[in-house]
Write an enzyme that holds these catalytic residues in place. Sequence first.
Site, PDB file in Angstrom:
ATOM      1  N   SER A 317       0.807  -1.216   0.000  1.00  0.00           N
ATOM      2  CA  SER A 317       0.000   0.000   0.000  1.00  0.00           C
ATOM      3  C   SER A 317       0.841   1.267   0.000  1.00  0.00           C
ATOM      4  CB  SER A 317      -0.914   0.038   1.225  1.00  0.00           C
ATOM      5  OG  SER A 317      -2.139  -0.578   0.957  1.00  0.00           O
ATOM      6  N   SER A 332      -3.386   1.558  -4.088  1.00  0.00           N
ATOM      7  CA  SER A 332      -4.569   1.650  -3.229  1.00  0.00           C
ATOM      8  C   SER A 332      -4.957   0.264  -2.720  1.00  0.00           C
ATOM      9  CB  SER A 332      -5.737   2.266  -3.998  1.00  0.00           C
ATOM     10  OG  SER A 332      -6.908   2.261  -3.208  1.00  0.00           O
TER      11      SER A 332
END
Length: 361
Positions: A317, A332
């Site tokens: 992430s 994301s």
Amino acid sequence: MKHRRISRKRVAIAGSAVTAMVVAGISFQTANASEDTPAVTAKTLSAPAAGKLASSLADDLAGDTAGSYYDSKTKALVVNVVDEKAAETVREAGAKAKVVAHSLAELKDARGSLTGKASTPGTAVAVDPVTNKVVVTADSTVKGAALNKLTKAVQKLGAKAELKKTAGEFKKFIAGGEAIHSGGGRCSLGFNVTVGGAPHFITAGHCGTAGSSWSDSAGGAEIGSMVDSRFPGDDFALVEYTGSADAPSAVDLYDGTTQEITEAGDPTVGQSVSRSGSTTQVHDGEVTALDATVDYGGGDVVEGLIQTTVCAEPGDSGGSLFAGTTALGLTSGGSGDCSSGGETFFQPVPEALAAFGATIG
């Protein structure tokens, strides 16, 4: 007070992270679509050049276009149009024209009927210019009544939409990359930037909240504090380095070298891209859709994402998506892994830079 200098290796983690999956653009056309014949020769273009031409043609043709994509095999820009007049404009500009059944406005309306209040957790919805359809991808958690409801909603749109299933579960990726740590969480640094001349870095918004402290090792000394975080809706955050920092604009390639980043830009469907992260290091893939809406569940819906076939695994992430010297996205989330593949979604970098008044490169 003596300031701690951050090593070039640590902050070159401007390239960490990413996601994973496969939803490569399908090459079949809609029943009413027609492409130029081989006699029509389009310009040979690089992906960035194709992206610029696509943007220019979109402005010139307005509602007469239905999206565009980069054909990596022929190295040509393909522009969807709704009539022959628009097709001629496309050909004159040096691109390949494809007359399709559905305008971009029609496809966006169709997509809108599948998102918002009707959004289903575990789904991604995006306009696919290759097929001239809205493609809805449902992960393994969408089943039973929820899957039946989604199937009916897609079928109601007829030839404008298509439903696909993917293994795994769409989720936000936390932990990994050439890591950055906050409390018990771990994410990846995306890109180093400057705001008002001061060094900062950007990462995923779901990684933390404003005021959270970040270090470059578990339990290590603070290297920065999160200034702002945008999630859900968007998925980006800004961290200001504590004291002075050597923050090169580069991505770690995990072979002892780094990739210099000189600018931020927007990708084109069909473009080849790369991502870097410590969980699975460097992998390549292709952009399959833009402006995708992903519902991670629990009310966490993110819009305007880049969808790709780049593989990744939990721990990526916030990390970087890039093409050459151009920064494209921040990881994301997604589903799958680098063994089986899956779908990967990235927050566009230009939007984050504009929101924070930041510069890169």
